[in-house]
Each structure stands twice: as C-alpha cells, then as structure tokens.
Scaffold this active site. Structure first.
Site, PDB file in Angstrom:
ATOM      1  N   GLU A 104       0.830  -1.192   0.000  1.00 58.50           N
ATOM      2  CA  GLU A 104       0.000   0.000   0.000  1.00 58.50           C
ATOM      3  C   GLU A 104       0.868   1.248   0.000  1.00 58.50           C
ATOM      4  O   GLU A 104       2.029   1.204   0.396  1.00 58.50           O
ATOM      5  CB  GLU A 104      -0.907   0.011   1.242  1.00 58.50           C
ATOM      6  CG  GLU A 104      -1.895  -1.162   1.295  1.00 58.50           C
ATOM      7  CD  GLU A 104      -2.962  -1.092   0.216  1.00 58.50           C
ATOM      8  OE1 GLU A 104      -3.159  -0.022  -0.369  1.00 58.50           O
ATOM      9  OE2 GLU A 104      -3.602  -2.141  -0.045  1.00 58.50           O
TER      10      GLU A 104
ATOM     11  N   ALA B 151       4.430  -8.924  -1.828  1.00 54.27           N
ATOM     12  CA  ALA B 151       4.238 -10.313  -1.370  1.00 54.27           C
ATOM     13  C   ALA B 151       4.892 -11.324  -2.314  1.00 54.27           C
ATOM     14  O   ALA B 151       5.197 -12.446  -1.909  1.00 54.27           O
ATOM     15  CB  ALA B 151       2.748 -10.616  -1.266  1.00 54.27           C
TER      16      ALA B 151
ATOM     17  N   LEU C  38      -4.565 -12.301  -2.382  1.00 55.90           N
ATOM     18  CA  LEU C  38      -3.983 -11.245  -3.226  1.00 55.90           C
ATOM     19  C   LEU C  38      -4.850 -10.981  -4.451  1.00 55.90           C
ATOM     20  O   LEU C  38      -5.400 -11.903  -5.037  1.00 55.90           O
ATOM     21  CB  LEU C  38      -2.609 -11.666  -3.731  1.00 55.90           C
ATOM     22  CG  LEU C  38      -1.409 -11.625  -2.788  1.00 55.90           C
ATOM     23  CD1 LEU C  38      -0.129 -11.827  -3.586  1.00 55.90           C
ATOM     24  CD2 LEU C  38      -1.341 -10.314  -2.036  1.00 55.90           C
ATOM     25  N   ALA C  39      -4.950  -9.723  -4.821  1.00 52.82           N
ATOM     26  CA  ALA C  39      -5.505  -9.353  -6.126  1.00 52.82           C
ATOM     27  C   ALA C  39      -4.556  -8.301  -6.664  1.00 52.82           C
ATOM     28  O   ALA C  39      -4.436  -7.225  -6.094  1.00 52.82           O
ATOM     29  CB  ALA C  39      -6.909  -8.787  -5.972  1.00 52.82           C
TER      30      ALA C  39
ATOM     31  N   TYR D 234     -13.602 -17.194  -7.263  1.00 52.43           N
ATOM     32  CA  TYR D 234     -14.978 -16.827  -7.622  1.00 52.43           C
ATOM     33  C   TYR D 234     -15.388 -17.659  -8.819  1.00 52.43           C
ATOM     34  O   TYR D 234     -14.566 -17.968  -9.682  1.00 52.43           O
ATOM     35  CB  TYR D 234     -15.057 -15.324  -7.953  1.00 52.43           C
ATOM     36  CG  TYR D 234     -16.453 -14.886  -8.291  1.00 52.43           C
ATOM     37  CD1 TYR D 234     -17.443 -14.905  -7.321  1.00 52.43           C
ATOM     38  CD2 TYR D 234     -16.794 -14.490  -9.585  1.00 52.43           C
ATOM     39  CE1 TYR D 234     -18.749 -14.536  -7.616  1.00 52.43           C
ATOM     40  CE2 TYR D 234     -18.088 -14.109  -9.892  1.00 52.43           C
ATOM     41  CZ  TYR D 234     -19.059 -14.138  -8.899  1.00 52.43           C
ATOM     42  OH  TYR D 234     -20.358 -13.780  -9.200  1.00 52.43           O
TER      43      TYR D 234
ATOM     44  N   TYR E 236     -15.334 -14.110 -17.106  1.00 52.15           N
ATOM     45  CA  TYR E 236     -14.694 -14.473 -15.840  1.00 52.15           C
ATOM     46  C   TYR E 236     -14.227 -15.946 -15.820  1.00 52.15           C
ATOM     47  O   TYR E 236     -13.061 -16.229 -16.050  1.00 52.15           O
ATOM     48  CB  TYR E 236     -15.626 -14.170 -14.647  1.00 52.15           C
ATOM     49  CG  TYR E 236     -14.823 -14.093 -13.362  1.00 52.15           C
ATOM     50  CD1 TYR E 236     -14.385 -12.878 -12.852  1.00 52.15           C
ATOM     51  CD2 TYR E 236     -14.435 -15.248 -12.692  1.00 52.15           C
ATOM     52  CE1 TYR E 236     -13.599 -12.823 -11.712  1.00 52.15           C
ATOM     53  CE2 TYR E 236     -13.649 -15.203 -11.554  1.00 52.15           C
ATOM     54  CZ  TYR E 236     -13.242 -13.995 -11.070  1.00 52.15           C
ATOM     55  OH  TYR E 236     -12.449 -13.941  -9.956  1.00 52.15           O
TER      56      TYR E 236
ATOM     57  N   THR F 108     -15.434  -4.380  -5.393  1.00 50.26           N
ATOM     58  CA  THR F 108     -14.034  -4.154  -5.041  1.00 50.26           C
ATOM     59  C   THR F 108     -13.464  -3.057  -5.922  1.00 50.26           C
ATOM     60  O   THR F 108     -14.144  -2.557  -6.824  1.00 50.26           O
ATOM     61  CB  THR F 108     -13.166  -5.412  -5.253  1.00 50.26           C
ATOM     62  OG1 THR F 108     -13.276  -5.771  -6.610  1.00 50.26           O
ATOM     63  CG2 THR F 108     -13.606  -6.536  -4.373  1.00 50.26           C
TER      64      THR F 108
HETATM   65  P1  NAI Z   1      -8.611  -6.339  -2.888  1.00 49.65           P
HETATM   66  O1  NAI Z   1      -8.129  -5.568  -4.061  1.00 49.65           O
HETATM   67  O2  NAI Z   1      -9.579  -5.699  -1.974  1.00 49.65           O
HETATM   68  O3  NAI Z   1      -7.346  -6.818  -2.003  1.00 49.65           O
HETATM   69  C1  NAI Z   1      -6.153  -7.237  -2.569  1.00 49.65           C
HETATM   70  C2  NAI Z   1      -5.062  -7.272  -1.532  1.00 49.65           C
HETATM   71  O4  NAI Z   1      -3.854  -7.707  -2.183  1.00 49.65           O
HETATM   72  C3  NAI Z   1      -4.736  -5.918  -0.878  1.00 49.65           C
HETATM   73  O5  NAI Z   1      -4.451  -6.129   0.483  1.00 49.65           O
HETATM   74  C4  NAI Z   1      -3.461  -5.480  -1.599  1.00 49.65           C
HETATM   75  O6  NAI Z   1      -2.615  -4.622  -0.851  1.00 49.65           O
HETATM   76  C5  NAI Z   1      -2.811  -6.829  -1.785  1.00 49.65           C
HETATM   77  N1  NAI Z   1      -1.767  -6.841  -2.812  1.00 49.65           N
HETATM   78  C6  NAI Z   1      -1.887  -6.653  -4.144  1.00 49.65           C
HETATM   79  N2  NAI Z   1      -0.681  -6.765  -4.729  1.00 49.65           N
HETATM   80  C7  NAI Z   1       0.208  -7.038  -3.751  1.00 49.65           C
HETATM   81  C8  NAI Z   1       1.613  -7.293  -3.719  1.00 49.65           C
HETATM   82  N3  NAI Z   1       2.351  -7.310  -4.820  1.00 49.65           N
HETATM   83  N4  NAI Z   1       2.182  -7.522  -2.521  1.00 49.65           N
HETATM   84  C9  NAI Z   1       1.461  -7.515  -1.366  1.00 49.65           C
HETATM   85  N5  NAI Z   1       0.137  -7.307  -1.346  1.00 49.65           N
HETATM   86  C10 NAI Z   1      -0.475  -7.074  -2.531  1.00 49.65           C
HETATM   87  O7  NAI Z   1      -9.170  -7.707  -3.462  1.00 49.65           O
HETATM   88  P2  NAI Z   1     -10.356  -8.692  -3.031  1.00 49.65           P
HETATM   89  O8  NAI Z   1     -11.544  -8.391  -3.829  1.00 49.65           O
HETATM   90  O9  NAI Z   1     -10.476  -8.797  -1.569  1.00 49.65           O
HETATM   91  O10 NAI Z   1      -9.788 -10.069  -3.614  1.00 49.65           O
HETATM   92  C11 NAI Z   1      -8.996 -10.944  -2.842  1.00 49.65           C
HETATM   93  C12 NAI Z   1      -9.169 -12.331  -3.426  1.00 49.65           C
HETATM   94  O11 NAI Z   1     -10.551 -12.725  -3.301  1.00 49.65           O
HETATM   95  C13 NAI Z   1      -8.808 -12.426  -4.903  1.00 49.65           C
HETATM   96  O12 NAI Z   1      -8.188 -13.651  -5.151  1.00 49.65           O
HETATM   97  C14 NAI Z   1     -10.165 -12.378  -5.572  1.00 49.65           C
HETATM   98  O13 NAI Z   1     -10.176 -12.989  -6.833  1.00 49.65           O
HETATM   99  C15 NAI Z   1     -10.996 -13.171  -4.573  1.00 49.65           C
HETATM  100  N6  NAI Z   1     -12.434 -12.952  -4.682  1.00 49.65           N
HETATM  101  C16 NAI Z   1     -12.949 -11.693  -4.812  1.00 49.65           C
HETATM  102  C17 NAI Z   1     -14.306 -11.530  -4.980  1.00 49.65           C
HETATM  103  C18 NAI Z   1     -14.894 -10.184  -5.143  1.00 49.65           C
HETATM  104  O14 NAI Z   1     -16.034 -10.054  -5.575  1.00 49.65           O
HETATM  105  N7  NAI Z   1     -14.183  -9.161  -4.750  1.00 49.65           N
HETATM  106  C19 NAI Z   1     -15.245 -12.677  -5.024  1.00 49.65           C
HETATM  107  C20 NAI Z   1     -14.608 -13.937  -4.762  1.00 49.65           C
HETATM  108  C21 NAI Z   1     -13.246 -14.064  -4.650  1.00 49.65           C
END
Ligand code: NAI
Length: 417
Positions: A78, A115, A142-143, A228, A238, A278
């Site tokens: 971040e 990460a 991670l995303a 997902y 997707y 998100t």
């Molecule tokens: P988000 O964008 O809210 O969170 C992503 C996190 O990854 C953050 O903490 C960010 O700082 C961290 N991050 C990204 N690149 C990084 C790096 N290089 N090093 C360290 N940290 C890093 O994403 P969200 O939506 O919570 O997604 C998380 C997981 O959940 C993903 O795998 C996503 O596909 C899955 N998911 C998301 C859904 C949705 O609708 N948002 C539904 C179902 C699964």
C-alpha cells in the site's frame, strides 16, 4: 485537508483516512458481536493473511483477530500517507487494524511490501521465528495487476479478458445509471499465460514452501486461497476467461500443496466466495450490472452479505465447526452458496434480461453498488463529516469505538502455539 472522492473512469484514486478507520471499526464490531454468539469457539491461533489490507483479506484478518483472539501477521502493498498526501485506503485500514488490535491486547504485525518477492517471505519467516510462533492458518487473498517473478525478475501483467473470442456485454455507469454495450477483445495466449503467473497459485505455493522451510508452518495447518465462479452469464469474461484460468491454477495448486505437505497435516483449500464490490470490479463489463442486480435480489430476501459477514461465515460455519468440513464435488469450500441459490439466480437472470435505463433503479441496487464502491475508499461511511478537515496521516480508530470491547476481547486472547 478536506477530501472528496476523486473518481476517474470508475476508478477512485484517493481515500478518506477517517472513513477508512470508521469502516474498519464497523467490521471489528461485527466480528466481536458474532464472537459473543458462541462463547467456546475453537479457532486459529497464529494467522498469516497475504493481501490483508482491503476486501476479503482484511475481513478475514478481522474475524481471526476479533472473532477468535488470534495473533495475526498481515502482508500487503500500500502507499503510505505523508503530512500532505493521502495514502491508499489499505494503508489506513492496516493502521486502524493494528491500533485496534493493540488496544484490545491482541498481537498483530503488518508487513508492507511486495508479497511476490523473496525478501518479504524471508522477513515474515524471520519475525515469526523470533517470536517463536508457527502459523496454523494462512490466507492467500492477493488481487494484483502485476507480479515480478522472484527468480527471473520478469514482470507479468494480469488482464481480465475473454479467451478465443471477443466479449460483448452490458456495462453500467454507477454514477449516472447510463447503460452501454461494452466489448473486450479476446486475450492473446501471452496475456492468458501472464494472468496465470500473476493470479494463479505459483506464489501461494512459494509462500507455503518458504514457511515450511523456515519451520514456521504449524503441524496440521490450514491454508486457503480465495476464488470466484459466478453465474453462466459472466463466464465468458470471468470463469472461462483469463482470470478463470488463473483460478483453475489455484485449484491445481491446492492439490499440489495437499500432496506435498499432507503428510505433515497441511490442508489446502480454495474457498469460492460471493461477488462483492471491489476496487477492480467496477471496470469489468457486465459485473457491476450483475452485482447490483444480485445485491437488490439478495437484500429483498434478507440474505445479502458483505465481506465481513462472508469471512465470519467462512470461519464459523466452515473452518472451525469442530467437525469435518463440507466441500463441493471438486473439493472446494463454498460460501457463495446464497448467491448461487437457484431462486436467486433465476430472479437475477430474469431481471438482467429486462433491465433498461428507465427501470434500472427498480431492478438493480445501483445505489448500493456505488455506496460500497465509495465506502471501500473511506467515502460514504456513516457518521463521517466529509466537510471537516481530516489529517492526511489519519485519525485514531479509538474515536470510532472499534472494540467497545477492549475488556471482552482481552479475555479471548489465546496463548502461543
Ligand atoms: P482487494 O483488491 O480488496 O485486495 C487485494 C489485496 O492484495 C490488498 O491487500 C493489496 O494490498 C494486496 N496486494 C496486491 N498486490 C500485492 C503485492 N504485490 N504484494 C502484497 N500485497 C499485494 O481484493 P479482493 O476483492 O479482496 O480479492 C482478494 C481475493 O478474493 C482475490 O483472489 C479475488 O479474486 C478473490 N475474490 C474476490 C471476490 C470479489 O467479488 N471481490 C469474489 C470472490 C473471490
């Protein structure tokens, strides 16, 4: 500084420090309340959340810490705030989380860095070793749009695109309600490969290998990565697209981890979660329209959940029930069950066939989508005075009574493994 949301092309490029702290406090209160529902809960002790600062990772960390009293280490990437510049929402969320944990007497530590790098894995192992702990729950959330391969230094980029043929779908502007047709061209083979490199399971496996090699992986640990699936109408973009390929690779990786570390008691799972708003979802065609229609239908039926409710149900009704876990035929955890219920899906599908600009607000919860979108950046949060000056460096979470709680949480703190 007086901060208003700065949104460009459905991407919010700033954050509100006080709103972020208030939103973390709200999630903590939710987790605490659920904790009170069952006094004797077996749960995790030492938890590592990779991708801890926003969305599902943050919610999972909050449930682990404030629902179960677990010590948590978090990793995220971040942008830090300065006296004159706002940081990213995740940076404020991490600060708020660590402060609330400290008030509550719960151990936590947040690592800020890439990460995907070897450096941060080594740092986590070193700190865990110094603290004499082993992780019994590792959440991979991670995303990321990019990943630098730690061996070769090559940078890979992930894209959300269909495979083999272009995709045409309805897109909605959450601020104006304008519906348009969007087209995304099909991914090249290289783009599909790169998306798997970034969002697939390779790095998840490297994390487990690093923790095991550093002897900071508990015997009988659990690791979960989030995925997902969604309804067929979103599959071209997707499930059957580049990101779906990466998610399939996560499932393949869970099998590899179970094979390689099963003998020492590791269980690796993919958890399929509900669609939520998100940072990225607002810019994918069809997804905002689907998600806002889904929200409307689920809210009408009283079964809508946000991130913290999903994370709570994952822990309470799947991971720590005291009996064996319910999995689907492919061995996955499903907490998208309410989203994917037949009645909900048939209603969403029928509304999406009928939706036009003049009936959009009746059929879909555009307002809810927009509010959630703003809220993840600290805007549109109840109780925040957005006309007031807010320091860029952030405010104390204690003003939002996160723990209301301090004493009761302290009782729940668990000892080291
Ligand atoms: P988000 O964008 O809210 O969170 C992503 C996190 O990854 C953050 O903490 C960010 O700082 C961290 N991050 C990204 N690149 C990084 C790096 N290089 N090093 C360290 N940290 C890093 O994403 P969200 O939506 O919570 O997604 C998380 C997981 O959940 C993903 O795998 C996503 O596909 C899955 N998911 C998301 C859904 C949705 O609708 N948002 C539904 C179902 C699964």
């Amino acid at each position: 500084m007086i901060l208003k949301p700065m949104v460009r092309n459905n991407i919010c490029i700033n954050a509100h420090p006080a709103g972020c702290a208030a939103e973390v406090a709200r999630q903590i209160r939710f987790a605490r309340k659920r904790k009170d529902l069952s006094s004797e809960r077996r749960g995790p002790v030492n938890v590592l959340v990779i991708g801890c600062s926003t969305g599902y990772g943050l919610a999972s960390r909050i449930v682990a810490a404030f629902g179960y009293g677990a010590r948590t280490y978090g990793v995220s990437y971040e942008k830090e705030a300065t006296e004159t510049k706002v940081g990213t929402a995740g940076w404020y969320n991490n600060r708020a989380f660590d402060e609330a944990a400290s008030i509550a007497g719960i151990d936590s530590f947040t690592f800020d860095g890439d990460a995907f790098s070897k450096g941060i894995k080594n740092e986590v192992v070193r700190r865990a070793t110094e603290s004499g702990l082993r992780f019994d729950l590792i959440i991979y959330s991670l995303a990321s749009p990019v990943r630098v391969d730690p061996e070769t230094g090559v940078m890979y980029k992930s894209v959300i695109k269909p495979l083999y043929r272009p995709y045409r779908g309805k897109s909605v502007d959450m601020f104006t309600g304008a519906i348009s047709d969007a087209e995304i061209s099909e991914a090249t083979e290289a783009e599909a490969f790169e998306t798997v490199k970034v969002m697939g399971g390779e790095d998840w496996q490297l994390w487990i290998e690093a923790l095991a090699a550093g002897d900071v992986l508990a015997s009988r640990a659990t690791t979960i990565a989030y995925s997902y699936i969604g309804p067929a109408l979103s599959w071209p973009i997707y499930h059957d697209g580049t990101i779906g390929k990466a998610k399939a690779h996560l499932e393949y990786t869970s099998a590899i981890l179970n094979r390689d570390y099963g003998a020492r008691g590791l269980h690796a799972y993919v958890s399929v979660n509900k669609a939520l708003v998100t940072r990225a979802s607002a810019v994918i065609p069809i997804i905002p329209l689907y998600v806002s229609t889904l929200f409307k239908v689920m809210k009408e039926r009283g079964i809508h959940e946000d991130c913290i409710a999903q994370a709570d149900r994952l822990f309470r009704e799947r991971l720590y029930t005291g009996s064996s876990m319910t999995l689907d035929d492919a061995g996955r955890i499903r907490i998208d069950d309410l989203e994917m219920g037949a009645a909900v899906q048939s209603e969403v599908e029928s509304r999406m066939q009928k939706v036009r600009e003049d009936n959009l607000f009746d059929l879909a919860d555009i307002e809810g989508f927009r509010t959630d979108f703003l809220r993840i950046h600290g805007f549109s949060v109840d109780g925040i005075d957005y006309s007031a000056d807010c320091p860029c460096l952030g405010v104390s979470i204690s003003s939002f009574d996160p723990v209301g709680t301090v004493e009761t949480v302290r009782e729940g703190v668990r000892g080291k493994e």
